[in-house]
Scaffold this active site. Structure first.
Site, PDB file in Angstrom:
ATOM      1  N   GLU A  29      -6.200  31.691-160.348  1.00 24.96           N
ATOM      2  CA  GLU A  29      -5.441  30.497-159.964  1.00 24.96           C
ATOM      3  C   GLU A  29      -4.978  29.730-161.200  1.00 24.96           C
ATOM      4  O   GLU A  29      -3.898  29.138-161.202  1.00 24.96           O
ATOM      5  CB  GLU A  29      -6.278  29.592-159.057  1.00 24.96           C
ATOM      6  CG  GLU A  29      -5.407  28.504-158.457  1.00 24.96           C
ATOM      7  CD  GLU A  29      -6.156  27.560-157.546  1.00 24.96           C
ATOM      8  OE1 GLU A  29      -7.345  27.325-157.797  1.00 24.96           O
ATOM      9  OE2 GLU A  29      -5.541  27.046-156.608  1.00 24.96           O
TER      10      GLU A  29
ATOM     11  N   HIS B 176       0.993  19.149-159.822  1.00 20.21           N
ATOM     12  CA  HIS B 176      -0.124  20.097-159.686  1.00 20.21           C
ATOM     13  C   HIS B 176      -0.504  20.705-161.043  1.00 20.21           C
ATOM     14  O   HIS B 176      -1.655  21.064-161.264  1.00 20.21           O
ATOM     15  CB  HIS B 176       0.189  21.178-158.654  1.00 20.21           C
ATOM     16  CG  HIS B 176      -1.062  21.686-157.983  1.00 20.21           C
ATOM     17  ND1 HIS B 176      -1.955  20.863-157.341  1.00 20.21           N
ATOM     18  CD2 HIS B 176      -1.601  22.931-157.911  1.00 20.21           C
ATOM     19  CE1 HIS B 176      -2.973  21.574-156.894  1.00 20.21           C
ATOM     20  NE2 HIS B 176      -2.793  22.832-157.230  1.00 20.21           N
TER      21      HIS B 176
ATOM     22  N   CYS C 229      -6.237  18.412-153.479  1.00 20.47           N
ATOM     23  CA  CYS C 229      -5.222  17.886-154.409  1.00 20.47           C
ATOM     24  C   CYS C 229      -3.801  18.258-154.001  1.00 20.47           C
ATOM     25  O   CYS C 229      -2.860  17.516-154.291  1.00 20.47           O
ATOM     26  CB  CYS C 229      -5.473  18.410-155.810  1.00 20.47           C
ATOM     27  SG  CYS C 229      -7.195  18.648-156.204  1.00 20.47           S
TER      28      CYS C 229
HETATM   29 FE1  SF4 Z   1      -7.246  20.806-156.634  1.00 22.61          FE
HETATM   30 FE2  SF4 Z   1      -7.569  22.373-158.694  1.00 22.61          FE
HETATM   31 FE3  SF4 Z   1      -7.900  23.371-156.254  1.00 22.61          FE
HETATM   32 FE4  SF4 Z   1      -5.454  22.768-157.093  1.00 22.61          FE
HETATM   33  S1  SF4 Z   1      -6.816  24.311-157.946  1.00 22.61           S
HETATM   34  S2  SF4 Z   1      -6.347  22.182-155.139  1.00 22.61           S
HETATM   35  S3  SF4 Z   1      -5.866  20.999-158.410  1.00 22.61           S
HETATM   36  S4  SF4 Z   1      -9.129  21.814-157.233  1.00 22.61           S
HETATM   37 FE    FE Z   2      -4.055  25.291-157.014  1.00 22.62          FE
END
Ligand code: SF4
Ligand code: FE
Length: 482
Positions: A447, A292, A104
């Site tokens: 995260e 994001h 993403c």
């Molecule tokens: Fe994708 Fe979620 Fe990973 Fe960000 S945290 S890259 S939005 S899967």
């Molecule tokens: Fe992320």
């Protein structure tokens, strides 16, 4: 070849000669490494699902530029419907992987850089938009995975980039040449960098005139000369080396982050998207972060679905699924998870076109979405642990379970309801452990807190967008104040 198969994708990453380090050693074959392979499997899922007719509408789109069917991860959003489908696609992938599937960040970088370079060129008559379109078409056509790299190490957080004791703590241009630039610095916490073909680098914060060398954005292949990556450790990561799938919990999938170092890397002019125009750094950051923050309203919800399912199974296996407090906890988990999804959908439905024509989410709602993400997964995990019971953290290892002498005792004494094999109970508890405390907790918890910006970053954006003065006018009007 606008759509790669999963195995073509794996092969294409294997062919990249990237420099990856872990546990003090250079990793010769990252795609084969048992700690790293699950993260590659997660990205592979974005290719595998795009091949299936039942997911074609979510996973793919007809490219307005080329007329080819492309993966949605390389698409520029052209409508609120596109934004909504993006969130639904991310929820689906969260459900299928129970992990961060990493791709993403590139999609979000695509959309932020697209609209920012368009507006930048309008002001300065530069050619960044043209550069970006060329790069984007290359990625769309080859179905590449792109890492969107924003976060610098940042050193002393109270100082701007140019005032740091070490000038490299924000990635910067160290030399300008006729044919391009040389950059030095690092990007931290890079989700999926080792599973990407290309990196898009963006600045990490708004910048003033003295930060000119730090206001830089460009694209570069992951294996360009001077780039190397150091893998971040995750809780329980070495279980993946023990050849004990039961103890790993999520037997196939995972996420990965790396510190990506740029040791004087050459970037040719045609791959540069921002170079010293400091006043556009903030726009790029705000838009990338906004996209994001929307993304989390999809991916974390999909992982939440897995967690809720695992907690419900643990309750079944313990024989408590009919207890009213267990039912109520599962309802609460669902309520929290769907609230997050509602935020992801809402900021998409309220999106609007930028000057370049692509669609941006509603920034206030996207920041509210992410602010909730910094909280609700923790509550969902608390409830999951409550339902799971202590065995989630005290269960013996797979090796004990499979041992000819001890195994039968574990089978006997760790059984829940009579008709469910003890192994199933242990597997679900390990999956819960993985999501709440293990490698997957990196993606689902910390995260959720810090990815796409820590909670305070969202509060600043919420304050900026909250339009208090019009709310005051509403109140004055009703109170009869002129
Ligand atoms: Fe994708 Fe979620 Fe990973 Fe960000 S945290 S890259 S939005 S899967
Ligand atoms: Fe992320």
């Amino acid at each position: 070849m606008a759509l790669m198969t999963g195995s073509q994708y794996v092969e294409s990453i294997r062919e990249r000669t990237m420099e990856v380090y872990m546990f003090g050693k250079k990793i010769q074959y990252p795609t084969e490494h048992p700690i790293l392979r699950p993260s590659l499997n997660s990205v592979k899922m974005t290719y595998d699902l795009a091949q299936l007719p039942e997911y074609q509408d979510l996973m793919t789109v007809i490219s307005p530029e080329t007329g080819e069917r492309i993966n949605r991860f390389t698409h520029i959003h052209r409508s609120t419907e596109d934004l909504i489908k993006k969130v639904k696609m991310q929820r689906l992938l969260g459900q299928k992987t129970g992990s961060c599937f990493q791709r993403c960040v590139g999609m979000d970088a695509f959309n932020a850089v697209y609209s920012t370079t368009y507006e930048l060129d309008q002001q300065y008559h530069t050619h960044y938009f043209e550069n970006f379109i060329k790069f984007m078409l290359h990625c769309k056509h080859l179905d590449l995975t792109v890492d969107g790299a924003m976060t610098d190490p940042k050193g002393n957080r109270s100082l701007p980039p140019h005032a740091q004791a070490d000038p490299d703590l924000y990635l910067r241009v160290v030399e300008r040449r006729d044919d391009g630039i040389i950059v030095r610095g690092a990007k931290a916490h890079q989700t999926g960098a080792i599973n990407s073909h290309e990196l898009i680098i963006m600045p990490t914060c708004s910048m003033g005139p003295e930060d000119k060398d730090y206001a830089v954005s460009f694209a570069v292949p992951v294996d360009a000369k001077g780039i190397f990556m150091v893998i971040g450790r995750q809780s329980c990561d070495t279980r993946k080396l023990e050849n004990c799938p039961m103890d790993v919990g999520n037997v196939q999938f995972g996420g990965v982050e790396a510190l990506v170092v740029f040791d004087d890397v050459f970037i040719p002019n045609e791959r540069i998207f921002l170079n010293g125009e400091t006043e556009f750094a903030g726009m790029m950051v705000e838009r990338f972060a906004g996209y994001h923050r929307q993304s989390y309203g999809g991916c974390k919800v999909g992982v939440g679905d897995v967690l809720i399912g695992a907690a419900a199974l643990a309750a079944d296996y313990n024989g408590v699924s009919k207890a009213s407090h267990i039912k109520d906890k599962l309802i609460e988990m669902t309520h929290l998870n769907e609230t997050l999804f509602s935020c992801g959908i809402a900021c998409s439905a309220e999106g609007c076109p930028t000057k370049s024509g692509n669609y941006l989410i509603d920034l206030l709602l996207a920041n509210v979405c992410k602010q909730n993400i910094t909280r609700y997964p923790y509550e969902i995990v608390r409830l999951a642990e409550d339902i799971a019971g202590g065995l989630m953290v005290t269960a013996p290892s797979e090796a004990d379970f499979k041992d000819s002498k001890i195994g039968p005792y574990i089978e006997k004494y760790l059984k829940g309801v009579a008709d469910i094999p003890t192994e199933n109970r242990l597997r679900i508890l390990r999956l819960l452990e993985n999501l709440c405390l293990g490698t997957a907790a990196v993606g689902y918890l910390t995260e959720s807190m810090h990815g796409a910006g820590s909670p305070q970053a969202q509060r600043i954006m919420i304050a900026r967008q909250s339009d208090l003065s019009s709310k005051k006018d509403l109140a004055k009007n009703l109170a009869g104040i002129d």
